[in-house]
Motif scaffolding. Structure first.
Motif, short mmCIF file in Angstrom:
data_model
loop_
_atom_site.label_atom_id
_atom_site.label_comp_id
_atom_site.label_asym_id
_atom_site.label_seq_id
_atom_site.Cartn_x
_atom_site.Cartn_y
_atom_site.Cartn_z
N LEU A 124 0.85 -1.18 0.00
CA LEU A 124 0.00 0.00 0.00
C LEU A 124 0.89 1.24 0.00
CD1 LEU A 124 -2.83 -1.03 2.48
CD2 LEU A 124 -2.87 -1.05 0.00
N ALA A 125 0.98 1.89 -1.16
CA ALA A 125 1.85 3.05 -1.32
C ALA A 125 1.13 4.30 -0.81
CB ALA A 125 2.23 3.21 -2.78
N PHE A 126 1.88 5.17 -0.10
CA PHE A 126 1.23 6.37 0.41
C PHE A 126 2.04 7.65 0.21
CE2 PHE A 126 2.93 4.11 4.25
CZ PHE A 126 3.98 4.98 4.55
N ASP A 127 3.27 7.56 -0.30
CA ASP A 127 4.04 8.80 -0.48
C ASP A 127 5.09 8.61 -1.57
OD1 ASP A 127 4.95 11.46 -0.06
OD2 ASP A 127 4.57 11.27 2.08
N ARG A 142 0.11 17.14 -0.40
CA ARG A 142 -0.96 17.03 -1.40
C ARG A 142 -0.38 16.91 -2.82
NH1 ARG A 142 -1.43 22.50 0.10
NH2 ARG A 142 -3.20 22.12 1.48
N ASP A 143 0.74 17.62 -3.09
CA ASP A 143 1.34 17.56 -4.42
C ASP A 143 2.08 16.24 -4.62
OD1 ASP A 143 0.35 20.09 -4.79
OD2 ASP A 143 2.28 21.11 -4.52
N ARG A 144 2.75 15.76 -3.61
CA ARG A 144 3.43 14.47 -3.73
C ARG A 144 2.41 13.36 -3.96
NH1 ARG A 144 5.58 16.12 1.17
NH2 ARG A 144 4.86 14.23 2.21
N ARG A 145 1.28 13.45 -3.28
CA ARG A 145 0.25 12.43 -3.44
C ARG A 145 -0.31 12.46 -4.87
NH1 ARG A 145 -2.36 7.90 -0.91
NH2 ARG A 145 -4.13 7.54 -2.30
#
Length: 326
Positions: A124-127, A142-145
């Motif tokens: 589960l990728a989150f960043d 928010r931009d990295r996501r």
């Protein structure tokens, strides 16, 4: 810990320090522009991806490619650009993640680890930390996501965490109802910091704690291999005794633990304040376990702990009593 330089002009760095969340107070509700994710009960893994070459590294830099080969395959196929992705490997028991189930990937002999396990796992990728030659950690979360969603193609073995919005108290109630471990709150404009930060907060529903294994007791009754694990944690320069855990084991886990612990046995207790345990065997503090528990006693010991599994992604020297800041 300083990061190492990139191996080439366009290749991903060899290592970037992971960011860690701070435990929130039980009554703390973040206000402002925050986003929330389910707190996952798995193993933190940062993926360094460069075409066909994928490295999976735990928090303490242990390679994980042989343990989770299907994650390597999925990231190799799912990323069109070189990238460094932060996430967690989990095993699902129904709709919730289960660290006990994931342990079946760890309680096996080393020579068997290259084979795929019958327990399916998901990354589960989150960043996103780095992309196509650019360090993106200074961008807002928010931009990295958004970038991560654009460059990562998901499948059964690799997915994105679900981003939740709303009142943290309502989300906490949902976490209790649905059996989650808790929530991770992330400030939407926060940068990625390779340390523990209050820009990420752990809003726990279930109390858990990492502990160093400092010994074990002999079995009694019908139990085989060992009775209980003796636990400790670091308090400044001291390694303190933190109680013992004797529930949550299967017969296979007890056998595996005894095989791991026997070579570590020492004559002198590694803790400063050893208890009186007639059948105690003391060991070098090299293994870390995760336990669920009720509360801490006034003497600094866990009440009603339950064994959940070994953590191979944690440095024993980094294990401290986890409490929210005053």
């Amino acid at each position: 810990m300083a990061e190492e330089p990139a191996p080439g002009e366009d290749g991903p760095p060899r290592w970037l320090d992971p960011m860690a969340a701070t435990l929130a107070r039980p009554d703390e509700s973040p206000s402002g522009d925050w986003r929330f994710e389910r707190k996952l009960d798995g193993v933190r893994v940062v993926a360094y991806c460069d075409g066909d070459h994928v490295r999976l590294l735990s928090r303490n830099r242990i390679r994980q490619e042989d343990v989770y080969p299907e994650v390597v395959d999925a990231l190799r196929d799912g990323l069109a650009l070189p990238a460094v992705v932060d996430g967690e490997v989990v095993a699902f028991a129904g709709d919730v993640t289960s660290f006990e189930l994931l342990q079946q990937r760890m309680h096996v002999h080393d020579e068997a680890r290259s084979r795929r396990s019958s327990v399916p796992v998901t990354y589960l990728a989150f960043d996103l930390l780095w992309l196509a030659g650019r360090d993106v950690r200074s961008l807002p979360w928010r931009d990295r996501r958004t970038l991560l969603e654009q460059v990562l193609e998901v499948d059964e073995a690799v997915r994105l965490t679900e981003v939740l919005e709303g009142d943290p108290d309502v989300l906490r109630a949902r976490a209790r109802t649905e059996g989650w471990e808790g929530l991770i709150a992330k400030r939407a404009d926060s940068t990625y910091q390779g340390r523990r930060s209050r820009d990420w907060l752990k809003l726990k529903v279930v109390r858990e704690q990492e502990m160093v294994v400092v010994g074990f007791t002999e079995p009694s009754g019908g139990r085989l291999h060992l009775g209980a694990l003796l636990l400790g944690y670091h308090d400044g320069d001291r390694l303190r005794f933190g109680g013992k855990v004797g529930t949550g084991f299967t017969a296979a886990v007890l056998k595996d633990l005894r095989a791991r612990l026997d070579p570590l046995e020492v004559a002198v207790p590694p803790v400063d304040d050893p208890p009186r345990e007639p059948t105690a065997h003391w060991v070098r503090p090299e293994l870390v376990t995760q336990v669920g528990f009720g509360e801490w006693s006034a003497a600094g010991r866990l009440r009603h702990p339950r064994y959940k599994g070994l953590r191979e992604d944690t440095d024993p020297a980094a294990v401290v009593r986890e409490e929210p800041p005053a």
